[in-house]
Design a protein around this motif. Structure first.
Motif, short mmCIF file in Angstrom:
data_model
loop_
_atom_site.label_atom_id
_atom_site.label_comp_id
_atom_site.label_asym_id
_atom_site.label_seq_id
_atom_site.Cartn_x
_atom_site.Cartn_y
_atom_site.Cartn_z
N UNK A 269 39.83 28.92 25.17
CA UNK A 269 39.15 29.50 24.00
C UNK A 269 38.12 28.50 23.47
N UNK A 270 37.15 28.99 22.72
CA UNK A 270 36.02 28.16 22.31
C UNK A 270 36.15 27.46 20.99
N UNK A 271 37.33 27.28 20.45
CA UNK A 271 37.49 26.63 19.14
C UNK A 271 37.48 25.12 19.29
N UNK A 272 36.73 24.42 18.46
CA UNK A 272 36.67 22.96 18.50
C UNK A 272 35.44 22.46 19.26
N UNK A 273 35.36 21.14 19.38
CA UNK A 273 34.22 20.50 20.04
C UNK A 273 34.64 19.85 21.35
N UNK A 274 33.72 19.83 22.31
CA UNK A 274 33.94 19.20 23.59
C UNK A 274 32.79 18.22 23.83
N UNK A 275 33.12 16.97 24.22
CA UNK A 275 32.09 15.95 24.40
C UNK A 275 32.03 15.41 25.82
N UNK A 276 32.79 16.00 26.74
CA UNK A 276 32.85 15.48 28.11
C UNK A 276 32.47 16.55 29.12
N UNK A 277 31.90 16.11 30.24
CA UNK A 277 31.55 17.02 31.33
C UNK A 277 32.80 17.23 32.18
N UNK A 278 33.28 18.48 32.21
CA UNK A 278 34.53 18.79 32.92
C UNK A 278 34.34 19.99 33.83
N UNK A 279 35.10 20.03 34.92
CA UNK A 279 35.21 21.23 35.74
C UNK A 279 36.56 21.85 35.39
N UNK A 280 36.51 22.98 34.71
CA UNK A 280 37.73 23.60 34.19
C UNK A 280 38.08 24.82 35.05
N UNK A 281 39.29 24.84 35.58
CA UNK A 281 39.78 25.97 36.38
C UNK A 281 40.92 26.63 35.62
N UNK A 282 40.72 27.89 35.20
CA UNK A 282 41.74 28.61 34.44
C UNK A 282 41.69 30.08 34.82
N UNK A 283 42.64 30.85 34.30
CA UNK A 283 42.70 32.27 34.61
C UNK A 283 41.65 33.08 33.87
N UNK A 284 41.24 32.61 32.67
CA UNK A 284 40.25 33.34 31.88
C UNK A 284 39.58 32.39 30.90
N UNK A 285 38.37 32.77 30.47
CA UNK A 285 37.60 31.99 29.50
C UNK A 285 37.01 32.92 28.47
N UNK A 286 36.88 32.44 27.24
CA UNK A 286 36.11 33.19 26.25
C UNK A 286 34.65 32.82 26.43
N UNK A 287 33.75 33.65 25.90
CA UNK A 287 32.31 33.40 26.06
C UNK A 287 31.92 32.09 25.38
N UNK A 288 32.52 31.81 24.23
CA UNK A 288 32.22 30.57 23.51
C UNK A 288 32.66 29.33 24.28
N UNK A 289 33.80 29.43 24.97
CA UNK A 289 34.31 28.30 25.74
C UNK A 289 33.41 28.02 26.93
N UNK A 290 32.95 29.07 27.62
CA UNK A 290 32.06 28.90 28.76
C UNK A 290 30.76 28.25 28.30
N UNK A 291 30.24 28.68 27.16
CA UNK A 291 28.99 28.13 26.63
C UNK A 291 29.14 26.64 26.33
N UNK A 292 30.25 26.23 25.72
CA UNK A 292 30.46 24.82 25.36
C UNK A 292 30.66 23.95 26.59
N UNK A 293 31.38 24.46 27.60
CA UNK A 293 31.64 23.69 28.82
C UNK A 293 30.35 23.50 29.61
#
Length: 146
Positions: free
Chosen positions: A112-136
């Motif tokens: 989910x897209x709540x909070x801040x992310x400051x690192x470049x990560x490759x995230x593998x999960x079953x689902x993403x929210x649109x906000x989370x994809x945008x931040x990653x």
């Protein structure tokens, strides 16, 4: 006195070595302690929950709610929880379990897209929210659906 040495009062509990239907020599032969005839002398009667014709408790209580057999339980994780990983790390469900972020993945993990992310990560999960994809992806990372 404590819980480890509590026991029933003398005579309050009957022993469970009563072997029914083992002849007269057992001291409870013939009717095996069930008396003569009647419903309680028969096997399988009365059934559990039977209240003598009165509407049983499980039918008196109103029905509540609905449980869908096909529903899935998805565990939601905010992107702020991914800050514990190093830069350029690959984050999967297994690594989330190792870090203690997820205890039981159940039917899937959604980022989910709540909070801040400051690192470049490759995230593998079953689902993403649109906000989370945008931040990653804003930081150059990847959001991969597995």
């Amino acid at each position: 006195m404590d819980l480890s040495n509590l026991r029933p009062a003398d005579g309050a509990k009957q022993s469970d070595n009563f072997r029914r239907g083992r002849g007269h020599g057992s001291g409870n032969g013939k009717t095996a302690g069930k008396g003569h005839k009647g419903q309680k002398a028969r096997s399988g009667a009365p059934r559990p929950g039977f209240e003598g014709g009165q509407m049983p408790l499980y039918r008196r209580i109103p029905k509540r709610g609905f449980t869908n057999r096909n529903s899935k339980t998805i565990v939601g994780i905010n992107v702020s929880a991914l800050e514990v990983f190093d830069n350029d790390a690959v984050v999967s469900v297994e690594t989330l379990i190792e870090q203690g972020i997820v205890k039981n993945p159940r039917d899937g993990v959604k980022i989910l897209g709540n909070g801040e992310l400051t690192k470049k990560l490759t995230v593998q999960a079953n689902a993403f929210s649109a906000g989370a994809v945008a931040k990653i992806e804003a930081l150059g990372g990847k959001a991969e659906v597995i």
